[in-house]
Enzyme design. Structure first.
Site, short mmCIF file in Angstrom:
data_model
loop_
_atom_site.label_atom_id
_atom_site.label_comp_id
_atom_site.label_asym_id
_atom_site.label_seq_id
_atom_site.Cartn_x
_atom_site.Cartn_y
_atom_site.Cartn_z
N ASP A 58 -13.13 28.54 42.94
CA ASP A 58 -14.19 27.77 42.27
C ASP A 58 -13.59 26.78 41.27
O ASP A 58 -12.51 27.00 40.73
CB ASP A 58 -15.14 28.75 41.54
CG ASP A 58 -16.46 28.10 41.19
OD1 ASP A 58 -16.80 27.05 41.78
OD2 ASP A 58 -17.16 28.62 40.30
N ASN A 81 -13.51 23.21 41.83
CA ASN A 81 -13.04 21.93 42.40
C ASN A 81 -13.81 20.74 41.83
O ASN A 81 -13.23 19.70 41.50
CB ASN A 81 -13.25 21.90 43.92
CG ASN A 81 -12.39 22.90 44.65
OD1 ASN A 81 -11.50 23.49 44.06
ND2 ASN A 81 -12.66 23.08 45.94
N ARG A 121 -15.50 20.46 38.95
CA ARG A 121 -15.18 20.22 37.53
C ARG A 121 -13.79 19.59 37.40
O ARG A 121 -13.56 18.73 36.56
CB ARG A 121 -15.25 21.55 36.75
CG ARG A 121 -16.67 21.90 36.33
CD ARG A 121 -16.78 23.35 35.92
NE ARG A 121 -16.78 24.23 37.08
CZ ARG A 121 -16.64 25.53 37.02
NH1 ARG A 121 -16.46 26.12 35.86
NH2 ARG A 121 -16.69 26.25 38.12
N HIS A 157 -12.33 18.73 46.11
CA HIS A 157 -12.27 19.61 47.29
C HIS A 157 -10.99 19.36 48.09
O HIS A 157 -10.39 20.30 48.62
CB HIS A 157 -13.51 19.42 48.17
CG HIS A 157 -14.78 19.80 47.47
ND1 HIS A 157 -14.92 21.01 46.82
CD2 HIS A 157 -15.97 19.16 47.31
CE1 HIS A 157 -16.14 21.08 46.28
NE2 HIS A 157 -16.78 19.97 46.56
N ASN A 211 -23.99 27.23 49.83
CA ASN A 211 -23.43 25.90 49.54
C ASN A 211 -24.08 24.77 50.36
O ASN A 211 -23.95 23.60 50.02
CB ASN A 211 -21.91 25.88 49.74
CG ASN A 211 -21.13 26.60 48.66
OD1 ASN A 211 -20.07 27.19 48.91
ND2 ASN A 211 -21.63 26.57 47.41
N TRP A 212 -24.82 25.14 51.42
CA TRP A 212 -25.57 24.11 52.19
C TRP A 212 -26.61 23.43 51.31
O TRP A 212 -27.07 22.34 51.64
CB TRP A 212 -26.28 24.74 53.39
CG TRP A 212 -25.39 25.33 54.42
CD1 TRP A 212 -25.22 26.67 54.67
CD2 TRP A 212 -24.54 24.65 55.36
NE1 TRP A 212 -24.31 26.85 55.70
CE2 TRP A 212 -23.89 25.63 56.14
CE3 TRP A 212 -24.26 23.30 55.62
CZ2 TRP A 212 -22.98 25.32 57.15
CZ3 TRP A 212 -23.36 22.98 56.63
CH2 TRP A 212 -22.72 23.99 57.39
C1 IPE Z 1 -18.69 30.27 45.00
O1 IPE Z 1 -18.71 29.13 44.23
C2 IPE Z 1 -18.51 29.90 46.45
C3 IPE Z 1 -17.20 29.40 46.82
C4 IPE Z 1 -16.17 29.35 46.04
C5 IPE Z 1 -17.06 28.95 48.18
P1 IPE Z 1 -20.10 28.43 43.81
O2 IPE Z 1 -19.74 27.29 42.95
O3 IPE Z 1 -20.87 28.12 45.04
O4 IPE Z 1 -20.83 29.59 43.01
P2 IPE Z 1 -21.98 29.50 41.95
O5 IPE Z 1 -23.02 28.58 42.52
O6 IPE Z 1 -21.37 28.96 40.70
O7 IPE Z 1 -22.45 30.91 41.77
C1 IPE Z 2 -15.69 25.45 44.75
O1 IPE Z 2 -15.74 24.44 43.82
C2 IPE Z 2 -15.78 24.92 46.15
C3 IPE Z 2 -17.03 25.28 46.84
C4 IPE Z 2 -17.97 26.03 46.35
C5 IPE Z 2 -17.23 24.73 48.16
P1 IPE Z 2 -17.12 23.86 43.26
O2 IPE Z 2 -17.50 22.68 44.07
O3 IPE Z 2 -18.15 24.93 43.17
O4 IPE Z 2 -16.67 23.40 41.83
P2 IPE Z 2 -17.52 23.47 40.48
O5 IPE Z 2 -17.91 24.89 40.28
O6 IPE Z 2 -18.71 22.57 40.69
O7 IPE Z 2 -16.58 22.96 39.45
MG MG Z 3 -18.69 26.21 41.67
#
Ligand code: IPE
Ligand code: IPE
Ligand code: MG
Length: 242
Positions: free
Chosen positions: A18, A20, A22, A35, A66-67
């Site tokens: 998690d 990416n 930010r 990403h 995530n969709w």
């Molecule tokens: C968890 O991260 C899912 C993955 C790392 C693939 P999210 O960014 O989707 O989680 P939440 O929404 O903060 O709980």
């Molecule tokens: C994790 O990074 C990757 C996926 C969930 C696909 P994020 O995209 O959730 O990054 P933040 O949490 O918004 O920083």
């Molecule tokens: Mg995240």
């Protein structure tokens, strides 16, 4: 990590990658750049984990939830995934380094919802990686949700065993991770303190480690630190510590 140390290595480490988005925002970049950097950090971590002797490793790449992100972000993530899959195929074809000679790749999640091209690439990687010596099992969680996984396991069992009561072992054996040890250590980058629908069944007795480091910045030293912290934990599994 010094191989001579008396550290206990977790048999199975699972990562919630998690932060990416930010990471990219901090650098005034598009989230998709985060990403991309995340995919590079993933590759580095696969090689490092293998080099220190980890036997099972799982990465949460894309959740069933995530969709719900904006369409352009989902599209960017899917395009990065497709490219990453092609690179993996090439690495397996070319035996690009020890790790690809000896790793079995297992995709966990509902990959049926991915594009035909992605599914073909996934099948190719899984097939290629069966021929390796399987010193490490690498699970890639794509379109993964633990609730969906458990529901699928129960439905699979009751369809195959009509009228029979389901046991805990039956559930474990029908999960995507059937036959693998449960994760000893779950590492979440990005600082949140939640599982976000990751390995709910398998995580019953996992040690949990959260670090504020954002996933693209998570490097070898960070993993060493997490393993050191893991070694300070006393695992009790509901019993008394010895
Ligand atoms: C968890 O991260 C899912 C993955 C790392 C693939 P999210 O960014 O989707 O989680 P939440 O929404 O903060 O709980
Ligand atoms: C994790 O990074 C990757 C996926 C969930 C696909 P994020 O995209 O959730 O990054 P933040 O949490 O918004 O920083
Ligand atoms: Mg995240």
């Amino acid at each position: 990590m010094n191989k001579e140390t008396s550290l206990i290595l977790p048999e199975h480490i699972a990562f919630i990658m998690d932060g990416n988005g930010r990471w990219a925002v901090k650098k005034r970049l598009q989230r998709s750049a985060g990403h991309k950097a995340g995919a590079e950090a993933l590759d580095k971590m696969i090689s490092y984990a293998y080099s220190i002797g980890i036997k099972n490793i799982t990465f949460y790449a894309f959740s069933t939830e995530n969709w719900s992100r904006p369409a352009d972000e989902v599209a960017a993530l899917m395009s990065i995934l497709t490219k990453w899959l092609s690179i993996m195929i090439k690495r397996f074809n070319e035996n690009a380094g020890e790790v690809y000679k000896n790793t079995k790749v297992n995709f966990i999640g509902d990959t049926g919802a991915l594009s035909l091209l992605q599914r073909k690439k996934i099948a190719d990687i899984e097939k290629k990686s069966i021929e390796t010596e399987n010193r490490m099992t690498l699970n890639l969680a794509v379109n993964y949700g633990a609730r969906a996984e458990i529901t699928r396991a129960v439905n699979k069992f009751i369809t195959e065993n009509p009228g029979k009561k389901i046991s805990e072992n039956d559930i474990s054996q029908n999960l995507y991770t059937a036959g693998q040890p449960d994760p000893d250590l779950i590492i979440r980058t990005g600082g949140e303190m939640r599982l976000s629908n990751f390995l709910l069944w398998q995580a019953s007795y996992s040690e949990y480690y959260s670090t504020p480091v954002l996933w693209p910045d998570f490097d070898e030293k960070c993993l060493d630190e997490a393993i050191l912290e893991y070694n300070k934990r006393t695992r009790k599994f509901g019993g008394l510590s010895s």
